[in-house]
Motif scaffolding. Structure first.
Motif, PDB file in Angstrom:
ATOM      1  N   GLY A   1      27.012  81.432 -32.637  1.00  0.00           N
ATOM      2  CA  GLY A   1      25.813  80.848 -32.047  1.00  0.00           C
ATOM      3  C   GLY A   1      25.596  81.245 -30.605  1.00  0.00           C
ATOM      4  O   GLY A   1      24.719  80.698 -29.931  1.00  0.00           O
ATOM      5  N   LEU A   2      26.380  82.210 -30.115  1.00  0.00           N
ATOM      6  CA  LEU A   2      26.259  82.658 -28.730  1.00  0.00           C
ATOM      7  C   LEU A   2      25.395  83.909 -28.640  1.00  0.00           C
ATOM      8  O   LEU A   2      25.417  84.745 -29.547  1.00  0.00           O
ATOM      9  N   PRO A   3      24.666  84.072 -27.543  1.00  0.00           N
ATOM     10  CA  PRO A   3      23.932  85.324 -27.346  1.00  0.00           C
ATOM     11  C   PRO A   3      24.890  86.511 -27.303  1.00  0.00           C
ATOM     12  O   PRO A   3      26.057  86.374 -26.907  1.00  0.00           O
ATOM     13  N   VAL A   4      24.396  87.665 -27.693  1.00  0.00           N
ATOM     14  CA  VAL A   4      25.228  88.869 -27.727  1.00  0.00           C
ATOM     15  C   VAL A   4      25.878  89.130 -26.375  1.00  0.00           C
ATOM     16  O   VAL A   4      27.069  89.459 -26.291  1.00  0.00           O
ATOM     17  N   ALA A   5      25.111  88.983 -25.297  1.00  0.00           N
ATOM     18  CA  ALA A   5      25.644  89.269 -23.962  1.00  0.00           C
ATOM     19  C   ALA A   5      26.821  88.361 -23.619  1.00  0.00           C
ATOM     20  O   ALA A   5      27.798  88.799 -22.999  1.00  0.00           O
ATOM     21  N   GLU A   6      26.754  87.091 -24.026  1.00  0.00           N
ATOM     22  CA  GLU A   6      27.857  86.167 -23.741  1.00  0.00           C
ATOM     23  C   GLU A   6      29.097  86.532 -24.550  1.00  0.00           C
ATOM     24  O   GLU A   6      30.222  86.469 -24.041  1.00  0.00           O
ATOM     25  N   VAL A   7      28.904  86.899 -25.807  1.00  0.00           N
ATOM     26  CA  VAL A   7      30.048  87.300 -26.636  1.00  0.00           C
ATOM     27  C   VAL A   7      30.722  88.524 -26.029  1.00  0.00           C
ATOM     28  O   VAL A   7      31.957  88.579 -25.902  1.00  0.00           O
TER      29      VAL A   7
ATOM     30  N   LEU B   1      27.250  73.385 -32.772  1.00  0.00           N
ATOM     31  CA  LEU B   1      26.169  73.024 -31.853  1.00  0.00           C
ATOM     32  C   LEU B   1      26.663  72.609 -30.476  1.00  0.00           C
ATOM     33  O   LEU B   1      25.945  72.782 -29.491  1.00  0.00           O
ATOM     34  N   VAL B   2      27.855  72.051 -30.381  1.00  0.00           N
ATOM     35  CA  VAL B   2      28.260  71.410 -29.129  1.00  0.00           C
ATOM     36  C   VAL B   2      29.337  72.158 -28.356  1.00  0.00           C
ATOM     37  O   VAL B   2      29.571  71.849 -27.180  1.00  0.00           O
ATOM     38  N   ALA B   3      30.010  73.123 -28.960  1.00  0.00           N
ATOM     39  CA  ALA B   3      31.153  73.766 -28.304  1.00  0.00           C
ATOM     40  C   ALA B   3      30.730  74.571 -27.083  1.00  0.00           C
ATOM     41  O   ALA B   3      29.663  75.201 -27.068  1.00  0.00           O
ATOM     42  N   GLU B   4      31.583  74.557 -26.055  1.00  0.00           N
ATOM     43  CA  GLU B   4      31.388  75.423 -24.896  1.00  0.00           C
ATOM     44  C   GLU B   4      31.491  76.879 -25.350  1.00  0.00           C
ATOM     45  O   GLU B   4      32.109  77.174 -26.383  1.00  0.00           O
ATOM     46  N   PRO B   5      30.918  77.823 -24.600  1.00  0.00           N
ATOM     47  CA  PRO B   5      30.902  79.223 -25.048  1.00  0.00           C
ATOM     48  C   PRO B   5      32.269  79.783 -25.432  1.00  0.00           C
ATOM     49  O   PRO B   5      32.423  80.352 -26.519  1.00  0.00           O
ATOM     50  N   ALA B   6      33.265  79.627 -24.561  1.00  0.00           N
ATOM     51  CA  ALA B   6      34.589  80.182 -24.869  1.00  0.00           C
ATOM     52  C   ALA B   6      35.183  79.525 -26.106  1.00  0.00           C
ATOM     53  O   ALA B   6      35.809  80.187 -26.948  1.00  0.00           O
ATOM     54  N   GLU B   7      34.976  78.228 -26.243  1.00  0.00           N
ATOM     55  CA  GLU B   7      35.494  77.504 -27.406  1.00  0.00           C
ATOM     56  C   GLU B   7      34.771  77.939 -28.679  1.00  0.00           C
ATOM     57  O   GLU B   7      35.387  78.074 -29.746  1.00  0.00           O
ATOM     58  N   ALA B   8      33.461  78.163 -28.565  1.00  0.00           N
ATOM     59  CA  ALA B   8      32.680  78.575 -29.736  1.00  0.00           C
ATOM     60  C   ALA B   8      33.159  79.925 -30.261  1.00  0.00           C
ATOM     61  O   ALA B   8      33.318  80.116 -31.474  1.00  0.00           O
ATOM     62  N   LEU B   9      33.399  80.874 -29.354  1.00  0.00           N
ATOM     63  CA  LEU B   9      33.869  82.185 -29.793  1.00  0.00           C
ATOM     64  C   LEU B   9      35.294  82.104 -30.317  1.00  0.00           C
ATOM     65  O   LEU B   9      35.627  82.722 -31.337  1.00  0.00           O
ATOM     66  N   ASP B  10      36.139  81.334 -29.646  1.00  0.00           N
ATOM     67  CA  ASP B  10      37.531  81.240 -30.086  1.00  0.00           C
ATOM     68  C   ASP B  10      37.630  80.610 -31.475  1.00  0.00           C
ATOM     69  O   ASP B  10      38.512  80.966 -32.264  1.00  0.00           O
ATOM     70  N   ARG B  11      36.730  79.690 -31.783  1.00  0.00           N
ATOM     71  CA  ARG B  11      36.712  79.084 -33.124  1.00  0.00           C
ATOM     72  C   ARG B  11      36.502  80.159 -34.187  1.00  0.00           C
ATOM     73  O   ARG B  11      37.185  80.180 -35.218  1.00  0.00           O
TER      74      ARG B  11
END
Length: 226
Positions: free
Chosen positions: A35-41, A136-146
């Motif tokens: 759910g993160l933008p490409v640039a953030e990933v 929906l709620v995870a911080e960016p680093a947490e969302a990618l690590d998941r």
């Protein structure tokens, strides 16, 4: 990111293509799954920091609401439904509302005002799209690590399966011509340490290799009668 390092080590051992498994763009890619933008990933994969809601200059509550809403819109844009003409289309607000237990009017107001739903409604929306509330709620680093942890677990399972297959072939060496009898204890130790980071595994493998080499030298001396 330790999970990423473990994935890379497993990919090297399994011989898989990093570019395919760690693909960022497209359906099934890291952006799509997190759910993160490409640039953030891409920034996170490079080891860069991505500001969380608490670290941003905006009001923390407002930033969290914005994140939840952005990811709901992301789900709607990327999780499409098949239609009778063979195309894939976005779900209507009425369809999402029915699946999430709310009303289309409420969803429309939420999108227009930018105010995130409560946790129950957010969980219902996430579930409608086949995701958990964490999406929906995870911080960016947490969302990618998941997402990376899921990938790591799948690769680890494959590594274990391959190790088990190799060990079964070892037991049936006479009926398994594809088994490399030279693999030996060092090779199987390397496979057994597939889930261990390289900086930990390599010294252990080197130690086992040293012990195995000394054992071979001892047997060679005994064979020569020394």
């Amino acid at each position: 990111m330790s999970t990423l390092r473990r994935i890379v080590a497993l990919l090297d051992r399994l011989g898989d293509d990093r570019g395919d498994v760690l693909r960022v763009e497209g359906e099934g890619g890291l952006s799509h799954a997190s759910g993160l933008p490409v640039a953030e990933v891409e920034a996170l994969l490079r080891g860069e920091q991505v500001a969380s809601a608490a670290e941003s200059g905006a009001d923390a509550v407002e930033a969290r609401h914005r994140r939840v809403l952005d990811r709901i819109l992301f789900l709607r844009a990327t999780r499409l439904r098949p239609s009778t003409d063979g195309q894939r289309r976005v779900y209507s607000l009425a369809e999402i509302a029915a699946g999430a237990g709310t009303s289309p009017q409420w969803l429309d107001k939420m999108i227009k005002t930018g105010k995130a739903p409560n946790l129950d409604h957010a969980a219902g929306i996430a579930q409608f799209f086949g995701e958990r509330i964490e999406f929906l709620v995870a911080e960016p680093a947490e969302a990618l690590d998941r997402v990376l942890r899921d990938i790591h677990n799948e690769l680890l399972e494959r590594a274990f399966e391959r190790q088990d297959q190799d060990l079964r072939r070892l037991k049936d060496r006479g009926t398994a011509p594809d088994l490399n009898p030279e693999l030996g204890v060092v090779g199987y130790a390397a496979r057994a340490l597939a889930e261990v980071p390289d900086d930990t595994a390599q010294p252990l493998i080197a130690l086992i290799e040293s012990v195995a080499r000394r054992a071979r030298e001892e047997r060679a001396r005994e064979a020569r009668g020394e």
